[in-house]
Design an enzyme around this catalytic site. Structure first.
Site, PDB file in Angstrom:
ATOM      1  CE  LYS A  77     -47.636  86.253  40.921  1.00  0.00           C
ATOM      2  NZ  LYS A  77     -48.131  85.022  41.531  1.00  0.00           N
ATOM      3  CG  ASP A 134     -46.128  82.857  43.827  1.00  0.00           C
ATOM      4  OD1 ASP A 134     -46.725  83.272  44.825  1.00  0.00           O
ATOM      5  OD2 ASP A 134     -46.079  83.475  42.749  1.00  0.00           O
TER       6      ASP A 134
HETATM    7  N1  LIG Z   1     -53.534  80.501  45.782  1.00  0.00           N
HETATM    8  C1  LIG Z   1     -52.592  81.251  45.278  1.00  0.00           C
HETATM    9  O1  LIG Z   1     -51.773  81.839  45.996  1.00  0.00           O
HETATM   10  C2  LIG Z   1     -52.495  81.377  43.785  1.00  0.00           C
HETATM   11  C3  LIG Z   1     -51.300  81.846  43.202  1.00  0.00           C
HETATM   12  C4  LIG Z   1     -51.231  81.952  41.801  1.00  0.00           C
HETATM   13  C5  LIG Z   1     -52.337  81.591  41.027  1.00  0.00           C
HETATM   14  N2  LIG Z   1     -53.474  81.139  41.639  1.00  0.00           N
HETATM   15  C6  LIG Z   1     -54.641  80.735  40.841  1.00  0.00           C
HETATM   16  O2  LIG Z   1     -54.219  79.836  39.847  1.00  0.00           O
HETATM   17  C7  LIG Z   1     -54.982  80.007  38.663  1.00  0.00           C
HETATM   18  C8  LIG Z   1     -54.073  80.208  37.454  1.00  0.00           C
HETATM   19  O3  LIG Z   1     -53.340  81.403  37.603  1.00  0.00           O
HETATM   20  P1  LIG Z   1     -52.216  81.827  36.529  1.00  0.00           P
HETATM   21  O4  LIG Z   1     -51.520  82.987  37.105  1.00  0.00           O
HETATM   22  O5  LIG Z   1     -51.445  80.629  36.100  1.00  0.00           O
HETATM   23  O6  LIG Z   1     -53.134  82.305  35.301  1.00  0.00           O
HETATM   24  P2  LIG Z   1     -52.780  82.197  33.738  1.00  0.00           P
HETATM   25  O7  LIG Z   1     -51.315  82.351  33.500  1.00  0.00           O
HETATM   26  O8  LIG Z   1     -53.730  83.140  33.074  1.00  0.00           O
HETATM   27  O9  LIG Z   1     -53.182  80.683  33.338  1.00  0.00           O
HETATM   28  C9  LIG Z   1     -54.531  80.283  33.308  1.00  0.00           C
HETATM   29  C10 LIG Z   1     -54.624  78.775  33.166  1.00  0.00           C
HETATM   30  O10 LIG Z   1     -56.014  78.409  33.165  1.00  0.00           O
HETATM   31  C11 LIG Z   1     -56.346  77.798  31.903  1.00  0.00           C
HETATM   32  N3  LIG Z   1     -57.664  78.252  31.473  1.00  0.00           N
HETATM   33  C12 LIG Z   1     -58.155  79.515  31.522  1.00  0.00           C
HETATM   34  N4  LIG Z   1     -59.399  79.542  31.014  1.00  0.00           N
HETATM   35  C13 LIG Z   1     -59.699  78.283  30.625  1.00  0.00           C
HETATM   36  C14 LIG Z   1     -60.836  77.672  30.020  1.00  0.00           C
HETATM   37  N5  LIG Z   1     -61.943  78.386  29.707  1.00  0.00           N
HETATM   38  N6  LIG Z   1     -60.806  76.349  29.770  1.00  0.00           N
HETATM   39  C15 LIG Z   1     -59.714  75.612  30.081  1.00  0.00           C
HETATM   40  N7  LIG Z   1     -58.592  76.129  30.656  1.00  0.00           N
HETATM   41  C16 LIG Z   1     -58.590  77.446  30.917  1.00  0.00           C
HETATM   42  C17 LIG Z   1     -55.274  78.288  30.955  1.00  0.00           C
HETATM   43  O11 LIG Z   1     -55.207  77.406  29.850  1.00  0.00           O
HETATM   44  P3  LIG Z   1     -54.533  77.898  28.461  1.00  0.00           P
HETATM   45  O12 LIG Z   1     -53.045  77.741  28.667  1.00  0.00           O
HETATM   46  O13 LIG Z   1     -55.086  76.980  27.462  1.00  0.00           O
HETATM   47  O14 LIG Z   1     -54.924  79.329  28.267  1.00  0.00           O
HETATM   48  C18 LIG Z   1     -54.042  78.246  31.858  1.00  0.00           C
HETATM   49  O15 LIG Z   1     -53.598  76.934  32.063  1.00  0.00           O
HETATM   50  C19 LIG Z   1     -55.913  81.199  38.927  1.00  0.00           C
HETATM   51  O16 LIG Z   1     -57.162  80.697  39.335  1.00  0.00           O
HETATM   52  C20 LIG Z   1     -55.255  81.916  40.071  1.00  0.00           C
HETATM   53  O17 LIG Z   1     -56.199  82.605  40.872  1.00  0.00           O
HETATM   54  C21 LIG Z   1     -53.558  81.030  42.992  1.00  0.00           C
END
Ligand SMILES: NC(=O)c1ccc[n+]([C@@H]2O[C@H](COP(=O)([O-])OP(=O)(O)OC[C@H]3O[C@@H](n4cnc5c(N)ncnc54)[C@H](OP(=O)(O)O)[C@@H]3O)[C@@H](O)[C@H]2O)c1
Length: 308
Positions: A77, A134
């Site tokens: 993205k 989004d």
């Molecule tokens: N429903 C929808 O349409 C939709 C759309 C987009 C995303 N999502 C969901 O939203 C979530 C985040 O997506 P993203 O694209 O933002 O992913 P991302 O950029 O990889 O960010 C991941 C987030 O989760 C945290 N995290 C990951 N592992 C962790 C752990 N072991 N302990 C604590 N924090 C942890 C990260 O913290 P750090 O910054 O410390 O790494 C960061 O804040 C995912 O579950 C995704 O499936 C859903």
């Protein structure tokens, strides 16, 4: 449910797709193909695992093959922003593209979405316009599923990755009065807070858990995707009884441990399926210029993700 195979593929069939890496988990083809069939469009929606280093080539290939549009998911993205010929206000505002529309140049000099060209017309020049659906999708889901009103509200947001950053900026833009940010890597939350202070000074943003209650808690971390994951928040520092509503962006599993606990604590709860649905319905509208068949797409999504 429309039969997506009722109409055979032929030489006039047009294509759209999702690019991700990996992409096998994607529910978008099921949702979009049901929507396309309901609209009676001779289009198909595909899924491709595109490595990030080949994103540009894959986008150019789709443009050369006169695709109608492409959706982008993790990890494309932000990378795609630089690759677009034009950015819609939504993509400029949030710094990320999840929907690409291919547009052809008309003889009178205006660019028209390829999805709206007749099958016989052959544009000589094609460009890519990037959108982000989004952020609007999140707010639509919060309003419709939780009855949430942004203006003047207090929100606790967990996560400052790609989805967390866009959610934080959008919530501030919508008029949230107080936003509390918590993330494992607090430097990332601090950077998001700085961005909000610069762009939306009317929103008071604080790092860490709030004292007292919030109207809404949003989980934008990936904690909850796996059964063994811990909760995305520390319940000794913020008991869930203090949240009016809880939204988990995760939709698989349907009920994360966070949502189960929040429901027991008496909160209104919803998972991320609505957000996924509305980013898709908006993309289809951007490509086709027609209202999306929302209920058909919702049913297809539910059936694909939960089996009914
Ligand atoms: N429903 C929808 O349409 C939709 C759309 C987009 C995303 N999502 C969901 O939203 C979530 C985040 O997506 P993203 O694209 O933002 O992913 P991302 O950029 O990889 O960010 C991941 C987030 O989760 C945290 N995290 C990951 N592992 C962790 C752990 N072991 N302990 C604590 N924090 C942890 C990260 O913290 P750090 O910054 O410390 O790494 C960061 O804040 C995912 O579950 C995704 O499936 C859903």
């Amino acid at each position: 449910m429309p039969d997506v195979f009722a109409r055979p593929i032929d030489a006039s069939t047009r294509y759209c797709a999702v690019y991700g890496f990996p992409v096998r988990h994607s529910a978008s083809p099921a949702m979009h193909n049901a929507g396309l069939a309901a609209l009676g469009l001779n289009w198909r929606y595909l899924a491709f695992a595109v490595p990030p280093v080949q994103l540009q080539e894959a986008l150019r290939g789709a443009a050369a093959m006169r695709f109608v549009g492409v959706n982008l998911t993790v990890p494309h993205k932000v990378l795609a922003v630089e690759m677009m010929d034009v950015l819609d206000a939504s993509a400029r505002l949030w710094g990320a593209v999840n929907t690409v529309r291919f547009e052809g140049l008309r003889a009178d000099g205006h660019w028209e979405p390829l999805g709206q060209w007749s099958a016989e017309a052959e544009p000589e020049q094609v460009r890519m316009q990037g959108f982000n659906t989004d952020a609007d999708a999140l707010v639509q889901a919060l309003q419709e599923e939780l009855g949430w009103q942004a203006k003047g509200s207090r929100v606790l947001l967990l996560g400052a990755g790609g989805a967390g950053r866009v959610a934080a900026l959008k919530l501030a833009a919508e008029g949230v009065a107080q936003l509390f940010l918590v993330n494992r890597t607090m430097e990332k939350a601090a950077a998001v807070a700085e961005e909000i202070r610069a762009r939306y000074p009317g929103c008071a943003v604080t790092l860490g858990y709030p004292e007292g209650t919030v109207d809404l808690l949003v989980n934008a971390t990936s904690l909850g995707l796996r059964a063994e994951d811990p909760l995305p928040l520390d319940p000794t520092r913020f008991p869930l009884e203090r949240a009016g509503a809880v939204y988990d962006m995760i939709y698989r599993p349907a009920e994360t441990p966070l949502l189960a606990r929040a429901a027991r604590a008496g909160c209104r709860v919803a998972n991320g399926l609505g957000m996924l649905l509305y980013q898709g319905t908006r993309a289809l509208e951007i490509w086709s210029g027609r209202p999306a068949p929302v209920e058909v797409m919702r049913r297809a999504l539910r059936e694909h993700v939960y089996g009914g």
